[in-house]
Design an enzyme around this catalytic site. Structure first.
Site, mmCIF file in Angstrom:
data_model
loop_
_atom_site.group_PDB
_atom_site.id
_atom_site.type_symbol
_atom_site.label_atom_id
_atom_site.label_comp_id
_atom_site.label_asym_id
_atom_site.label_seq_id
_atom_site.Cartn_x
_atom_site.Cartn_y
_atom_site.Cartn_z
ATOM 1 N N LYS A 18 0.850 -1.208 0.000
ATOM 2 C CA LYS A 18 0.000 0.000 0.000
ATOM 3 C C LYS A 18 0.869 1.235 0.000
ATOM 4 C CE LYS A 18 0.974 1.272 4.453
ATOM 5 N NZ LYS A 18 1.741 2.462 4.825
ATOM 6 N N ALA A 106 9.395 -0.509 5.129
ATOM 7 C CA ALA A 106 9.429 0.373 3.966
ATOM 8 C C ALA A 106 8.234 1.318 3.892
ATOM 9 C CB ALA A 106 9.481 -0.477 2.694
ATOM 10 N N GLY A 109 3.543 -1.497 4.133
ATOM 11 C CA GLY A 109 2.562 -2.370 4.779
ATOM 12 C C GLY A 109 2.684 -3.841 4.420
ATOM 13 N N GLY A 110 3.865 -4.286 4.014
ATOM 14 C CA GLY A 110 4.016 -5.677 3.560
ATOM 15 C C GLY A 110 3.621 -6.703 4.615
ATOM 16 N N ASP A 145 -2.437 -1.491 10.493
ATOM 17 C CA ASP A 145 -2.669 -1.404 9.046
ATOM 18 C C ASP A 145 -3.428 -2.610 8.472
ATOM 19 O OD1 ASP A 145 -1.688 1.038 8.268
ATOM 20 O OD2 ASP A 145 0.259 0.303 7.596
HETATM 21 C C1 LIG Z 1 2.438 4.522 9.685
HETATM 22 C C2 LIG Z 1 1.492 3.544 9.034
HETATM 23 C C3 LIG Z 1 0.533 4.332 8.102
HETATM 24 O O1 LIG Z 1 -0.240 3.493 7.296
HETATM 25 O O2 LIG Z 1 2.087 2.570 8.209
HETATM 26 P P1 LIG Z 1 3.617 2.013 8.008
HETATM 27 O O3 LIG Z 1 4.524 3.145 7.735
HETATM 28 O O4 LIG Z 1 4.003 1.275 9.270
HETATM 29 O O5 LIG Z 1 3.521 1.066 6.824
HETATM 30 C C4 LIG Z 1 0.627 2.827 10.125
HETATM 31 O O6 LIG Z 1 -0.051 3.765 10.948
HETATM 32 C C5 LIG Z 1 1.410 1.884 10.993
HETATM 33 O O7 LIG Z 1 0.683 0.732 11.157
HETATM 34 P P2 LIG Z 1 1.395 -0.659 11.632
HETATM 35 O O8 LIG Z 1 2.715 -0.786 10.934
HETATM 36 O O9 LIG Z 1 0.409 -1.739 11.468
HETATM 37 O O10 LIG Z 1 1.715 -0.310 13.134
HETATM 38 P P3 LIG Z 1 1.549 -1.189 14.465
HETATM 39 O O11 LIG Z 1 2.343 -2.438 14.317
HETATM 40 O O12 LIG Z 1 0.112 -1.317 14.849
HETATM 41 O O13 LIG Z 1 2.250 -0.218 15.540
HETATM 42 C C6 LIG Z 1 3.639 -0.017 15.590
HETATM 43 C C7 LIG Z 1 3.892 1.182 16.491
HETATM 44 O O14 LIG Z 1 3.529 2.397 15.796
HETATM 45 C C8 LIG Z 1 2.879 3.312 16.660
HETATM 46 N N1 LIG Z 1 1.517 3.578 16.144
HETATM 47 C C9 LIG Z 1 0.968 2.790 15.183
HETATM 48 C C10 LIG Z 1 -0.284 3.077 14.675
HETATM 49 C C11 LIG Z 1 -0.987 4.188 15.202
HETATM 50 N N2 LIG Z 1 -2.208 4.503 14.750
HETATM 51 N N3 LIG Z 1 -0.430 4.954 16.166
HETATM 52 C C12 LIG Z 1 0.822 4.687 16.643
HETATM 53 O O15 LIG Z 1 1.328 5.403 17.505
HETATM 54 C C13 LIG Z 1 2.872 2.679 18.044
HETATM 55 O O16 LIG Z 1 4.018 3.163 18.713
HETATM 56 C C14 LIG Z 1 3.035 1.194 17.757
HETATM 57 O O17 LIG Z 1 3.681 0.519 18.814
HETATM 58 N N1 LIG Z 2 5.620 -11.256 7.030
HETATM 59 C C1 LIG Z 2 6.340 -10.170 7.343
HETATM 60 N N2 LIG Z 2 6.753 -9.339 6.368
HETATM 61 C C2 LIG Z 2 7.460 -8.214 6.670
HETATM 62 N N3 LIG Z 2 7.833 -7.863 7.908
HETATM 63 C C3 LIG Z 2 7.455 -8.663 8.927
HETATM 64 C C4 LIG Z 2 6.703 -9.838 8.677
HETATM 65 N N4 LIG Z 2 6.478 -10.404 9.869
HETATM 66 C C5 LIG Z 2 7.060 -9.633 10.801
HETATM 67 N N5 LIG Z 2 7.656 -8.577 10.246
HETATM 68 C C6 LIG Z 2 8.360 -7.479 10.968
HETATM 69 O O1 LIG Z 2 7.630 -6.258 10.837
HETATM 70 C C7 LIG Z 2 8.505 -5.168 10.528
HETATM 71 C C8 LIG Z 2 7.830 -4.083 9.684
HETATM 72 O O2 LIG Z 2 7.105 -4.688 8.674
HETATM 73 P P1 LIG Z 2 6.651 -4.089 7.261
HETATM 74 O O3 LIG Z 2 5.210 -4.398 7.148
HETATM 75 O O4 LIG Z 2 7.529 -4.611 6.208
HETATM 76 O O5 LIG Z 2 6.961 -2.523 7.336
HETATM 77 P P2 LIG Z 2 6.092 -1.217 7.468
HETATM 78 O O6 LIG Z 2 5.403 -1.267 8.828
HETATM 79 O O7 LIG Z 2 7.118 -0.127 7.387
HETATM 80 O O8 LIG Z 2 5.124 -1.144 6.355
HETATM 81 C C9 LIG Z 2 9.672 -5.820 9.794
HETATM 82 O O9 LIG Z 2 10.857 -5.091 9.969
HETATM 83 C C10 LIG Z 2 9.760 -7.207 10.401
HETATM 84 O O10 LIG Z 2 10.631 -7.209 11.508
#
Ligand SMILES: C[C@@](CO)(OP(=O)(O)O)[C@H](O)COP(=O)(O)OP(=O)(O)OC[C@H]1O[C@@H](n2ccc(N)nc2=O)[C@H](O)[C@@H]1O
Ligand SMILES: Nc1ncnc2c1ncn2[C@@H]1O[C@H](COP(=O)(O)OP(=O)(O)O)[C@@H](O)[C@H]1O
Length: 303
Positions: A18, A106, A109-110, A145
């Protein structure tokens, strides 16, 4: 005479990445998470999750082609399978193969998409009859996510990430994803954002007017694109700001950090311009560049 249907014993799901076309991070909540408002969109860069029933009673075996990604209970695919089995009350053995293409850490959201794909695969394989709402409930405990991926390809996302409203984005775009080769940890990015900004900025009137629409055009979305993580993440990693500048110079209609990074993406009107822009990064060997269209369909099983 018709022969009895052969029971399905294996299901594959393509798990898309995403991008966040708009990402506004609002107040920090008592549970430590932040409320956010985002317009999320899948892109055609996909992992593959293949789930097969196995003879090993009550055992989950995960195989993955990405060196460095654990295949134990810390992997989101393993955790999603375990959570789905727990909720279903079924005790079966599973062999799961995870093919990774989406860069990790990255902002694409992988891991969350892999988790959603695993839950969808098990719903089909075990004939659980779960609704999208049921699958989202299992998914949201695994990551903020995850629920979005059940509303692919496009949705407004709010709350912590668990409130999703599908939207139709009319038309298509090509996307150039530029990954710098290092990860940005989501937790770090949220902490850096909330500790460096003076105040939470509310949604602009135009963004607020967009929220909840059933259908929007790209022309409406493009001028409203922004990501609150850009200032704190670009300040820590100036190369990412340079990538965005280059994408715009190469003809991107908009370019933005995706999620908390580290990938920067550009949106292009056509494939040829996107391919040309991607080629301009070819001499920097630290970067990985993908050229893909935006997603156009829901998460789906292939038997
Ligand atoms: C920033 C976003 C935007 O789409 O994506 P990514 O950059 O990770 O892909 C998301 O909010 C990431 O969602 P996700 O990667 O699922 O996060 P989670 O595992 O639930 O949370 C990881 C950490 O991020 C913070 N967190 C996450 C989501 C949220 N709404 N508020 C937060 O403060 C918290 O500190 C949490 O411990
Ligand atoms: N199936 C999986 N694919 C990717 N990362 C994973 C997976 N399972 C656990 N993880 C952990 O989640 C972390 C963040 O995952 P990812 O979804 O790739 O990144 P982001 O939250 O930035 O979109 C990775 O660094 C890895 O340690």
């Amino acid at each position: 005479m018709t022969s009895p249907a052969t029971p399905t014993t294996a299901v594959s799901v393509l798990a898309p990445a995403k991008v966040n076309l708009i990402l506004r991070i609002l107040d920090r909540r008592p549970d430590g998470f932040h409320n956010l408002w985002s317009l999320m969109q899948t892109v055609r860069l996909e992992d593959t999750v293949s789930v097969r029933l196995s003879d090993e009673h009550e055992e989950i075996r995960l195989h993955c082609d990405a060196p460095g990604l654990a295949v134990d209970h810390t992997n989101l695919v393993y955790r999603a399978a375990a959570a789905a089995l727990r909720r279903s009350g079924r005790s079966v053995g599973l062999t799961i193969a995870l093919g990774k293409r989406i860069p990790m850490g990255a902002g694409l959201g992988g891991g969350s998409s892999d988790a959603a794909a695993t839950i969808l695969a098990l719903n089909q394989l075990l004939n659980l009859g779960w609704t999208v709402k049921d699958m989202m409930e299992v998914g949201q405990a695994l990551g903020s996510d995850v629920p979005f991926f059940f509303t692919a390809p496009s949705a407004f996302v709010s709350g912590r990430g668990e409130q999703v409203a599908p939207v139709r984005l009319v038309g298509s775009k090509w996307v150039v994803l530029v990954n710098p080769g290092f990860p940005v940890e989501t937790k770090w990015a949220y902490h850096r954002l909330s500790s460096t900004r003076a105040a939470v900025r509310p949604l602009s009137p135009a963004q607020a007017a967009l929220a909840g629409a059933a259908e929007v055009s790209w022309n409406t979305v493009l001028p409203l694109m922004e990501n609150d993580f850009e200032t704190p993440v670009f300040d820590a990693h100036p190369i990412l700001r340079q990538i965005r500048t280059r994408l715009l110079a190469e003809g991107a209609e908009a370019a933005l950090l995706s999620g908390s990074g580290a990938t920067v993406f550009g949106l292009f009107a056509d494939e040829a311009t996107a391919v040309r822009a991607a080629a301009s990064f070819q001499y920097d060997t630290a970067l990985t560049v993908f050229v893909v269209p935006v997603g156009s369909g829901p998460l789906a099983c292939r038997v």
